[in-house]
Scaffold this active site. Structure first.
Site, mmCIF file in Angstrom:
data_model
loop_
_atom_site.group_PDB
_atom_site.id
_atom_site.type_symbol
_atom_site.label_atom_id
_atom_site.label_comp_id
_atom_site.label_asym_id
_atom_site.label_seq_id
_atom_site.Cartn_x
_atom_site.Cartn_y
_atom_site.Cartn_z
ATOM 1 N N GLN A 139 -20.918 47.043 9.888
ATOM 2 C CA GLN A 139 -19.858 48.202 9.809
ATOM 3 C C GLN A 139 -18.335 47.710 9.198
ATOM 4 O O GLN A 139 -17.779 48.512 8.739
ATOM 5 C CB GLN A 139 -19.749 49.299 10.790
ATOM 6 C CG GLN A 139 -21.176 49.803 10.967
ATOM 7 C CD GLN A 139 -20.999 50.835 12.069
ATOM 8 O OE1 GLN A 139 -21.083 50.373 13.347
ATOM 9 N NE2 GLN A 139 -21.121 52.203 11.913
ATOM 10 N N HIS A 144 -14.081 49.234 4.717
ATOM 11 C CA HIS A 144 -13.584 49.793 6.096
ATOM 12 C C HIS A 144 -12.276 49.025 6.376
ATOM 13 O O HIS A 144 -11.341 49.707 6.707
ATOM 14 C CB HIS A 144 -14.496 49.456 7.088
ATOM 15 C CG HIS A 144 -14.173 50.043 8.478
ATOM 16 N ND1 HIS A 144 -14.399 51.271 8.866
ATOM 17 C CD2 HIS A 144 -13.533 49.092 9.462
ATOM 18 C CE1 HIS A 144 -13.796 51.433 10.423
ATOM 19 N NE2 HIS A 144 -13.300 50.096 10.379
ATOM 20 N N HIS A 147 -9.416 50.027 3.986
ATOM 21 C CA HIS A 147 -8.955 51.347 4.012
ATOM 22 C C HIS A 147 -8.002 51.486 5.450
ATOM 23 O O HIS A 147 -6.947 52.049 5.310
ATOM 24 C CB HIS A 147 -10.126 52.131 4.194
ATOM 25 C CG HIS A 147 -9.867 53.827 4.665
ATOM 26 N ND1 HIS A 147 -9.148 54.517 3.701
ATOM 27 C CD2 HIS A 147 -9.902 54.397 5.764
ATOM 28 C CE1 HIS A 147 -9.000 55.588 4.091
ATOM 29 N NE2 HIS A 147 -9.455 55.575 5.361
ATOM 30 N N TYR A 184 -18.973 63.704 13.888
ATOM 31 C CA TYR A 184 -20.214 62.809 13.874
ATOM 32 C C TYR A 184 -20.013 61.713 14.914
ATOM 33 O O TYR A 184 -21.197 61.572 15.570
ATOM 34 C CB TYR A 184 -20.420 62.375 12.353
ATOM 35 C CG TYR A 184 -21.478 61.425 12.276
ATOM 36 C CD1 TYR A 184 -22.766 61.840 12.104
ATOM 37 C CD2 TYR A 184 -21.237 59.977 12.349
ATOM 38 C CE1 TYR A 184 -24.089 60.951 12.178
ATOM 39 C CE2 TYR A 184 -22.341 59.132 12.383
ATOM 40 C CZ TYR A 184 -23.720 59.639 11.999
ATOM 41 O OH TYR A 184 -24.807 58.708 11.875
ATOM 42 N N LYS A 201 -25.150 62.698 7.945
ATOM 43 C CA LYS A 201 -24.305 61.593 7.853
ATOM 44 C C LYS A 201 -23.885 61.332 6.386
ATOM 45 O O LYS A 201 -22.802 61.242 5.952
ATOM 46 C CB LYS A 201 -25.016 60.723 8.484
ATOM 47 C CG LYS A 201 -24.043 59.223 8.433
ATOM 48 C CD LYS A 201 -24.723 57.930 9.020
ATOM 49 C CE LYS A 201 -24.021 56.934 8.946
ATOM 50 N NZ LYS A 201 -24.478 55.596 9.532
ATOM 51 N N THR A 205 -19.741 60.778 3.291
ATOM 52 C CA THR A 205 -19.359 59.812 2.225
ATOM 53 C C THR A 205 -18.935 60.738 0.895
ATOM 54 O O THR A 205 -18.104 60.464 0.396
ATOM 55 C CB THR A 205 -20.374 58.780 2.017
ATOM 56 O OG1 THR A 205 -20.645 58.258 3.343
ATOM 57 C CG2 THR A 205 -19.844 58.075 1.040
ATOM 58 N N GLN A 208 -15.883 62.357 1.085
ATOM 59 C CA GLN A 208 -14.768 61.535 1.057
ATOM 60 C C GLN A 208 -14.512 60.924 -0.381
ATOM 61 O O GLN A 208 -13.344 61.024 -0.746
ATOM 62 C CB GLN A 208 -14.970 60.033 1.810
ATOM 63 C CG GLN A 208 -14.951 60.337 3.382
ATOM 64 C CD GLN A 208 -15.752 59.030 4.163
ATOM 65 O OE1 GLN A 208 -16.474 58.396 3.958
ATOM 66 N NE2 GLN A 208 -14.986 58.777 5.251
#
Length: 294
Positions: A139, A144, A147, A184, A201, A205, A208
């Site tokens: 992850q 990630h 951002h 979530y 889930k 995305t 986003q």
């Protein structure tokens, strides 16, 4: 040497004091860029180097209760920011909203909302730290980390130089997305028994990606509309909106579309094998037993 030092001081004062909004410039972590850049540097060092090395030979931390409290806090904070943004939008000009630099209660409310959004981006650095402590390396992606590193810097600039106005749309819509996202995460922290209720889930995305399209369209209006809002801000918002959109699109394709295609292919092969076995049984064919090796 004294002249050079004086020039540096003058440049620093001009850049970080004279150009800044005097209402917010003395607020915590706003006046100087040094604390924020130091914090981002420590964050990157931990999640990319020291943290993984520290956890290499250790069992992952569970952190269930910590994650429940943290994610609930993020949901509550995002709800508050969306509510505050909607209240400010009563007199909002969607084409181009100038920054209200007065000292009226509404002007301070706008500035405070932008500042709280900036602080929220700092607290969200904990997302990656929790990933490292729980040994969820997959992850900790480029998307990630990038951002979470860039958003505090952009929101710091907004807080320091133009707290309010046109840019509040970005904070409000992003906070709305975070309500869904952290809800979530909050529910998933309860354990595997919740997974059957978290089928939505992948739509986070999608949401986003939609947000970055809306941000791009909204910020583009500054290019052809005159108002008291810095046009140069699009140099940061537009490229990042495009960059984030394609990063999230790539993440979506790798995480969901390819898995769906692989599952469909596996299902097709299983169906073909079952059909072949069925045909063999109908024709009376019995597979020969393997020879025993003496």
């Amino acid at each position: 040497m004294e002249t050079m030092n004086a020039t540096k001081t003058d440049y620093w004062n001009f850049l970080f004091i004279e150009l800044a909004d005097e209402r917010t410039n003395d607020w915590f972590l706003v006046k100087s860029p040094v604390p924020l850049f130091s914090l981002i540097g420590l964050y990157l060092y931990f999640v990319l180097s020291w943290g993984p090395k520290y956890m290499k030979d250790r069992k992952p931390f569970r952190l269930e209760k910590t994650l429940m409290v943290y994610n609930f806090f993020q949901v509550a904070l995002s709800v508050w920011m969306v509510y505050d943004g909607v209240m400010i939008w009563k007199d909002y000009n969607w084409r181009c909203q100038p920054v209200n630099r007065s000292r009226t209660p509404m002007a301070y409310r706008e500035a405070r909302g932008v500042y709280v959004y900036f602080i929220a981006k700092i607290t969200e650095l904990l997302d990656t730290i929790f990933f490292v402590l729980r040994k969820n390396e997959r992850q900790v992606t480029f998307l990630h980390v990038y951002h979470h590193s860039v958003m505090p810097l952009i929101s710091w600039g907004a807080t320091k130089y133009f707290p309010g106005g046109h840019g509040t749309f970005v904070g409000c819509i992003n906070s709305f997305v975070h309500i869904i996202m952290y809800t979530y995460y909050f529910l998933s922290a309860f354990g595997p028994q919740m997974q059957k209720y978290l089928w939505w889930k992948k739509y986070i995305t999608n949401l986003q990606m939609i947000q970055f399209c809306l941000i791009f369209i909204h910020q583009t209006q500054l290019l052809y509309t005159e108002c008291n809002y810095p046009r140069w801000s699009v140099c940061f918002t537009l490229p990042n909106a495009v960059f984030f959109f394609f990063l999230f699109k790539d993440f979506y394709q790798k995480s969901y579309k390819k898995k769906t295609a692989a599952a469909a292919e596996s299902k097709r092969k299983a169906a073909e094998l079952a059909a072949a076995n069925n045909n063999n049984n109908i024709s009376g064919y019995v597979p020969a037993e393997p020879k025993k090796v003496l």
